[in-house]
Design a protein around this motif. Structure first.
Motif, PDB file in Angstrom:
ATOM      1  N   ASN A  22      -0.252  -1.763  10.536  1.00  0.00           N
ATOM      2  CA  ASN A  22      -0.105  -2.696  11.648  1.00  0.00           C
ATOM      3  C   ASN A  22       1.009  -2.228  12.563  1.00  0.00           C
ATOM      4  O   ASN A  22       1.978  -1.621  12.122  1.00  0.00           O
ATOM      5  CB  ASN A  22       0.245  -4.106  11.156  1.00  0.00           C
ATOM      6  N   HIS A  28       0.840  -1.193   0.000  1.00  0.00           N
ATOM      7  CA  HIS A  28       0.000   0.000   0.000  1.00  0.00           C
ATOM      8  C   HIS A  28       0.873   1.239   0.000  1.00  0.00           C
ATOM      9  O   HIS A  28       2.086   1.162   0.137  1.00  0.00           O
ATOM     10  CB  HIS A  28      -0.923  -0.001   1.224  1.00  0.00           C
ATOM     11  N   ASP A  73      -3.742   1.273   5.545  1.00  0.00           N
ATOM     12  CA  ASP A  73      -3.402   0.081   6.313  1.00  0.00           C
ATOM     13  C   ASP A  73      -2.186   0.353   7.184  1.00  0.00           C
ATOM     14  O   ASP A  73      -1.220   0.970   6.757  1.00  0.00           O
ATOM     15  CB  ASP A  73      -3.125  -1.097   5.377  1.00  0.00           C
ATOM     16  N   SER A  90      -2.830  -9.665   7.380  1.00  0.00           N
ATOM     17  CA  SER A  90      -4.003  -9.128   8.077  1.00  0.00           C
ATOM     18  C   SER A  90      -4.030  -9.708   9.484  1.00  0.00           C
ATOM     19  O   SER A  90      -3.985 -10.933   9.658  1.00  0.00           O
ATOM     20  CB  SER A  90      -5.269  -9.518   7.308  1.00  0.00           C
ATOM     21  N   THR A  94       1.774  -3.872   5.418  1.00  0.00           N
ATOM     22  CA  THR A  94       0.891  -4.915   5.946  1.00  0.00           C
ATOM     23  C   THR A  94       1.154  -6.258   5.263  1.00  0.00           C
ATOM     24  O   THR A  94       0.441  -6.639   4.349  1.00  0.00           O
ATOM     25  CB  THR A  94      -0.606  -4.520   5.856  1.00  0.00           C
ATOM     26  N   GLU A 138      -3.867  -3.524  15.059  1.00  0.00           N
ATOM     27  CA  GLU A 138      -4.134  -2.672  13.906  1.00  0.00           C
ATOM     28  C   GLU A 138      -4.065  -1.209  14.358  1.00  0.00           C
ATOM     29  O   GLU A 138      -5.013  -0.668  14.902  1.00  0.00           O
ATOM     30  CB  GLU A 138      -5.497  -3.012  13.306  1.00  0.00           C
ATOM     31  N   ASN A 145      -4.015   1.544  12.713  1.00  0.00           N
ATOM     32  CA  ASN A 145      -4.881   2.511  12.037  1.00  0.00           C
ATOM     33  C   ASN A 145      -6.213   2.673  12.762  1.00  0.00           C
ATOM     34  O   ASN A 145      -6.718   3.791  12.920  1.00  0.00           O
ATOM     35  CB  ASN A 145      -5.106   2.126  10.570  1.00  0.00           C
TER      36      ASN A 145
END
Length: 352
Positions: free
Chosen positions: A216, A9, A214, A143, A140, A196, A198
């Motif tokens: 982490n 990203h 995104d 997930s 990221t 996470e 964000n």
């Protein structure tokens, strides 16, 4: 598990040095995120000047402390606790994550690094009782909710016996919030937390999630002997390979289930191998924070600014000067004067 592998990203926010004046944003960066280091001395002036290399003139003294210490010198989130003369606990330096970011501005000004600070601590007989390393991952590699599912299926091989997790969702629409996975016990000397970031930042600062993208965060928390071992290793190697690989790869490994072989021989998942490989090359550099006492200004903005605006508008309508009179007549406490000194000073003025 294909859903764990995600495309890169947009990179945001973290800066690493590339060549001379050229900088490039990195999607994966580690940082010193929390420090406690104690000294068996009562010479607080020496510790402030020869370890932190700060001028005590810019620090505020409080006749109170934590952890049994009786007093504190602080410069925003950088704190030095001192004990009573007959108390052998001596002096404790503590820096939270924000304190570490602020301290990096002083290191940068002196053209020094965290390794220089660690060395100064050791030369003064310092003993590290807490050392946290954090990794911000805006690429990221995986997930975290899917990572949790994988762990719950038994596809995580770990030295830790227990794991915990939490999450949230909106009752009105069922949309999930951020997920956090904890590896190990908070009471143990090594403890990992993946979450996470964000979602946390969006809720904390009321920012739309899509603006953050995104993100982490992997936090690695070490205490006592584990903290000291990590510092010793950093001083020897001056890179993060040992720390990152020991803390993460030595304690946690995600695998792909295979019915034909025993669990301990299951193959490491591709996404995990790629992540661990890049962790070994993480730069120990983030953009220093040169903004001090931001929490106080945020409080002023959020709690007082609306009231001040109301009085100002009333003054304009009634032809009065109540607000300016209140400001002019206010007396600054010592802590406010010290904060003002810090606001107006250049970083170079505060280092010794």
């Amino acid at each position: 598990m294909d859903e764990l592998k995600q495309p890169p990203h947009a990179n945001r926010g973290v800066v690493i040095v590339k060549e001379k004046n050229e900088t490039v944003e990195s999607p994966l960066v580690s940082m010193v995120d929390y420090i406690r280091v104690s000294f068996k001395t009562h010479d607080v002036d020496r510790i402030i000047e020869e370890v932190l290399h700060l001028s005590k003139d810019f620090m505020t003294e409080k006749q109170s402390g934590f952890y049994g210490y009786v007093g504190t010198y602080e410069l925003d989130y950088i704190k030095v606790f001192y004990s009573a003369p007959d108390d052998n606990r001596g002096i404790l330096i503590e820096m939270s994550g924000q304190g570490c970011r602020q301290f990096e501005s002083f290191l940068e000004c002196r053209k020094k690094t965290w390794y220089d600070f660690f060395q100064d601590c050791m030369q003064q007989g310092g003993s590290f009782t807490r050392f946290d390393l954090a990794i911000d991952d805006k690429k990221t590699y995986f997930s975290i909710p899917e990572l949790l599912k994988k762990a719950q299926k038994g596809e995580c091989i770990s030295r830790f016996r227990k794991s915990d997790f939490n999450g949230s969702f909106d009752l009105s629409d069922g949309i999930t919030g951020g997920t956090t996975i904890y590896f190990g016990s908070k009471k143990s000397e090594a403890y990992l937390c993946f979450y996470e970031k964000n979602y946390e930042q969006a809720e904390k600062y009321n920012i739309p999630l899509e603006e953050l993208g995104d993100w982490n965060r992997y936090e690695l928390r070490l205490k006592n002997e584990r903290a000291q071992v990590a510092i010793d290793a950093l001083l020897k190697t001056k890179d993060l390979t040992l720390i990152a690989m020991q803390i993460i790869n030595n304690y946690v490994r995600f695998v792909d289930a295979d019915e034909n072989i025993t669990r301990e021989h299951w193959k490491t998942s591709l996404f995990w191998s790629e992540f661990i490989g890049d962790v070994g090359r993480l730069p120990l550099y983030v953009k220093p924070q040169k903004d001090f006492y931001q929490k106080s200004r945020n409080w002023l903005r959020n709690s007082c600014a609306p009231t001040m605006k109301m009085v100002l508008e009333a003054d304009e309508h009634l032809g009065k000067t109540d607000l300016s009179d209140m400001i002019a007549e206010a007396e600054l406490a010592d802590k406010h004067k010290k904060m003002l000194d810090v606001f107006l000073a250049d970083v170079a003025d505060m280092v010794v």
